[in-house]
Design a protein around this motif. Structure first.
Motif, PDB file in Angstrom:
ATOM      1  N   ALA A   1       0.824  -1.208   0.000  1.00  0.00           N
ATOM      2  CA  ALA A   1       0.000   0.000   0.000  1.00  0.00           C
ATOM      3  C   ALA A   1       0.859   1.258   0.000  1.00  0.00           C
ATOM      4  O   ALA A   1       0.542   2.248  -0.668  1.00  0.00           O
ATOM      5  N   SER A   2       1.961   1.220   0.746  1.00  0.00           N
ATOM      6  CA  SER A   2       2.855   2.379   0.780  1.00  0.00           C
ATOM      7  C   SER A   2       3.480   2.645  -0.590  1.00  0.00           C
ATOM      8  O   SER A   2       3.575   3.793  -1.034  1.00  0.00           O
ATOM      9  N   THR A   3       3.875   1.568  -1.273  1.00  0.00           N
ATOM     10  CA  THR A   3       4.448   1.719  -2.610  1.00  0.00           C
ATOM     11  C   THR A   3       3.428   2.311  -3.583  1.00  0.00           C
ATOM     12  O   THR A   3       3.738   3.218  -4.373  1.00  0.00           O
ATOM     13  N   GLN A   4       2.192   1.794  -3.547  1.00  0.00           N
ATOM     14  CA  GLN A   4       1.152   2.313  -4.428  1.00  0.00           C
ATOM     15  C   GLN A   4       0.843   3.772  -4.128  1.00  0.00           C
ATOM     16  O   GLN A   4       0.643   4.585  -5.046  1.00  0.00           O
ATOM     17  N   LEU A   5       0.812   4.119  -2.844  1.00  0.00           N
ATOM     18  CA  LEU A   5       0.522   5.501  -2.469  1.00  0.00           C
ATOM     19  C   LEU A   5       1.611   6.456  -2.950  1.00  0.00           C
ATOM     20  O   LEU A   5       1.320   7.555  -3.436  1.00  0.00           O
ATOM     21  N   LYS A   6       2.864   6.024  -2.827  1.00  0.00           N
ATOM     22  CA  LYS A   6       3.957   6.861  -3.321  1.00  0.00           C
ATOM     23  C   LYS A   6       3.858   7.064  -4.827  1.00  0.00           C
ATOM     24  O   LYS A   6       4.094   8.164  -5.334  1.00  0.00           O
ATOM     25  N   THR A   7       3.503   6.004  -5.545  1.00  0.00           N
ATOM     26  CA  THR A   7       3.369   6.109  -7.001  1.00  0.00           C
ATOM     27  C   THR A   7       2.255   7.076  -7.379  1.00  0.00           C
ATOM     28  O   THR A   7       2.412   7.922  -8.277  1.00  0.00           O
ATOM     29  N   VAL A   8       1.143   6.967  -6.697  1.00  0.00           N
ATOM     30  CA  VAL A   8       0.016   7.868  -6.982  1.00  0.00           C
ATOM     31  C   VAL A   8       0.385   9.313  -6.662  1.00  0.00           C
ATOM     32  O   VAL A   8       0.059  10.247  -7.413  1.00  0.00           O
ATOM     33  N   MET A   9       1.056   9.519  -5.538  1.00  0.00           N
ATOM     34  CA  MET A   9       1.438  10.871  -5.140  1.00  0.00           C
ATOM     35  C   MET A   9       2.393  11.497  -6.151  1.00  0.00           C
ATOM     36  O   MET A   9       2.323  12.697  -6.450  1.00  0.00           O
ATOM     37  N   LYS A  10       3.287  10.700  -6.698  1.00  0.00           N
ATOM     38  CA  LYS A  10       4.263  11.238  -7.644  1.00  0.00           C
ATOM     39  C   LYS A  10       3.655  11.501  -9.010  1.00  0.00           C
ATOM     40  O   LYS A  10       3.948  12.512  -9.648  1.00  0.00           O
ATOM     41  N   LYS A  11       2.805  10.579  -9.488  1.00  0.00           N
ATOM     42  CA  LYS A  11       2.315  10.665 -10.853  1.00  0.00           C
ATOM     43  C   LYS A  11       0.996  11.435 -10.974  1.00  0.00           C
ATOM     44  O   LYS A  11       0.779  12.135 -11.962  1.00  0.00           O
ATOM     45  N   GLU A  12       0.098  11.279 -10.025  1.00  0.00           N
ATOM     46  CA  GLU A  12      -1.244  11.802 -10.193  1.00  0.00           C
ATOM     47  C   GLU A  12      -1.586  12.953  -9.259  1.00  0.00           C
ATOM     48  O   GLU A  12      -2.571  13.653  -9.492  1.00  0.00           O
ATOM     49  N   LEU A  13      -0.822  13.143  -8.213  1.00  0.00           N
ATOM     50  CA  LEU A  13      -1.114  14.219  -7.259  1.00  0.00           C
ATOM     51  C   LEU A  13       0.107  15.110  -7.102  1.00  0.00           C
ATOM     52  O   LEU A  13       1.206  14.613  -6.848  1.00  0.00           O
ATOM     53  N   ASN A  14      -0.116  16.423  -7.296  1.00  0.00           N
ATOM     54  CA  ASN A  14       0.949  17.399  -7.128  1.00  0.00           C
ATOM     55  C   ASN A  14       0.452  18.472  -6.159  1.00  0.00           C
ATOM     56  O   ASN A  14      -0.593  19.103  -6.386  1.00  0.00           O
ATOM     57  N   VAL A  15       1.182  18.667  -5.078  1.00  0.00           N
ATOM     58  CA  VAL A  15       0.738  19.601  -4.051  1.00  0.00           C
ATOM     59  C   VAL A  15       0.615  21.013  -4.609  1.00  0.00           C
ATOM     60  O   VAL A  15      -0.357  21.736  -4.327  1.00  0.00           O
ATOM     61  N   ASP A  16       1.601  21.430  -5.428  1.00  0.00           N
ATOM     62  CA  ASP A  16       1.553  22.783  -5.998  1.00  0.00           C
ATOM     63  C   ASP A  16       0.340  22.954  -6.907  1.00  0.00           C
ATOM     64  O   ASP A  16      -0.337  24.000  -6.887  1.00  0.00           O
ATOM     65  N   GLU A  17       0.067  21.932  -7.712  1.00  0.00           N
ATOM     66  CA  GLU A  17      -1.089  22.015  -8.596  1.00  0.00           C
ATOM     67  C   GLU A  17      -2.392  22.081  -7.799  1.00  0.00           C
ATOM     68  O   GLU A  17      -3.328  22.800  -8.174  1.00  0.00           O
ATOM     69  N   ILE A  18      -2.452  21.349  -6.713  1.00  0.00           N
ATOM     70  CA  ILE A  18      -3.660  21.379  -5.883  1.00  0.00           C
ATOM     71  C   ILE A  18      -3.834  22.755  -5.252  1.00  0.00           C
ATOM     72  O   ILE A  18      -4.949  23.301  -5.192  1.00  0.00           O
ATOM     73  N   ASP A  19      -2.735  23.366  -4.785  1.00  0.00           N
ATOM     74  CA  ASP A  19      -2.817  24.723  -4.229  1.00  0.00           C
ATOM     75  C   ASP A  19      -3.312  25.717  -5.281  1.00  0.00           C
ATOM     76  O   ASP A  19      -4.157  26.580  -4.996  1.00  0.00           O
ATOM     77  N   ASP A  20      -2.769  25.595  -6.500  1.00  0.00           N
ATOM     78  CA  ASP A  20      -3.218  26.490  -7.576  1.00  0.00           C
ATOM     79  C   ASP A  20      -4.703  26.276  -7.880  1.00  0.00           C
ATOM     80  O   ASP A  20      -5.444  27.249  -8.126  1.00  0.00           O
ATOM     81  N   LEU A  21      -5.119  25.023  -7.868  1.00  0.00           N
ATOM     82  CA  LEU A  21      -6.525  24.719  -8.144  1.00  0.00           C
ATOM     83  C   LEU A  21      -7.433  25.336  -7.083  1.00  0.00           C
ATOM     84  O   LEU A  21      -8.481  25.923  -7.401  1.00  0.00           O
ATOM     85  N   VAL A  22      -7.034  25.222  -5.824  1.00  0.00           N
ATOM     86  CA  VAL A  22      -7.844  25.793  -4.749  1.00  0.00           C
ATOM     87  C   VAL A  22      -7.905  27.311  -4.866  1.00  0.00           C
ATOM     88  O   VAL A  22      -8.963  27.937  -4.682  1.00  0.00           O
ATOM     89  N   ASP A  23      -6.773  27.943  -5.196  1.00  0.00           N
ATOM     90  CA  ASP A  23      -6.764  29.402  -5.372  1.00  0.00           C
ATOM     91  C   ASP A  23      -7.665  29.819  -6.530  1.00  0.00           C
ATOM     92  O   ASP A  23      -8.408  30.819  -6.433  1.00  0.00           O
ATOM     93  N   ASP A  24      -7.593  29.085  -7.641  1.00  0.00           N
ATOM     94  CA  ASP A  24      -8.450  29.407  -8.787  1.00  0.00           C
ATOM     95  C   ASP A  24      -9.933  29.284  -8.428  1.00  0.00           C
ATOM     96  O   ASP A  24     -10.759  30.123  -8.832  1.00  0.00           O
TER      97      ASP A  24
END
Length: 221
Positions: A112-135
């Motif tokens: 589960a930890s390996t899968q979560l790391k993969t998802v975080m790297k490929k599909e989730l970006n903290v900066d992009e999420i911050d920009d999305l929330v600001d928009d």
């Protein structure tokens, strides 16, 4: 060489913990049956000793009862030892099962930890999420401004002061109160009173009138 020393026998596999526990359980059941049989035999001797009137016979019965009691105590000790062995085997089996469960749990958590790391790297970006929330926040602000603009009253004249409107309203209320005091507390204000008009006359002093209140004259042909 095999004829001289003989052929080595294959090693017998060790019994599993479940097999060992099951074997001890069967032996414990047999031991309980023997102990129960000896207890019944002792009860029989006790009854005979109570009913016996001969001292010699009573002594012989007591000797036999003592032998039965010794065998019963010996079986009880053996039963207690086997029960302790079975308990230890069951504890070891439980420990092994717990260890296996822990291994499976750790392996699942690693996966589960390996899968979560993969998802975080490929599909989730903290900066992009911050920009999305600001928009989204900016769009909501724009949306609120649009609603406020659409909700304005276009018929309201420009430069109209709310303070002036409130002052005028207060003056109107004062006038209504003064008028009410003048005509009475329960009287209806003049601007709300219904004016009673006279009925339309149907005749004049000199003659009749028509439906419009005008003098009627006879039409001659």
């Amino acid at each position: 060489m095999n004829r001289v020393f003989g052929k080595k026998k294959p090693a017998v596999p060790a019994p599993t913990l479940d097999e060992a526990s099951s074997g001890l359980g069967g032996r414990l059941e047999d031991m309980d049956k023997k102990i129960l049989s000896l207890e019944n035999e002792l009860r029989g001797y006790k009854d005979k000793i109570k009913k016996s009137t001969s001292p010699a016979a009573k002594k012989a019965l007591q000797k036999r009862a003592m032998e039965v009691l010794k065998r019963k105590r010996m079986y009880e000790q053996q039963r207690d030892v086997m029960a302790g062995q079975q308990f230890n085997i069951d504890q070891a089996s439980f420990g092994i099962e717990s260890a296996k469960a822990n291994v499976q749990t750790v392996a699942a958590m690693k996966a589960a930890s390996t899968q979560l790391k993969t998802v975080m790297k490929k599909e989730l970006n903290v900066d992009e999420i911050d920009d999305l929330v600001d928009d989204m926040a900016e769009m909501m602000d724009d949306f609120n401004e649009i609603n406020e603009a659409l909700g304005r009253n276009f018929a309201t004249p420009e430069g109209l002061d709310e303070g002036d409107l409130e002052a005028e309203l207060d003056m109107l209320e004062d006038e209504l109160e003064q008028e009410a005091e003048a005509v009475g507390t329960d009287a209806t204000p003049s601007y709300l009173q219904t004016t009673v008009l006279p009925n339309t006359p149907t005749e004049l002093p000199g003659g009749k009138v028509d439906e419009y209140g005008l003098p009627s004259s006879a039409i001659t042909s």
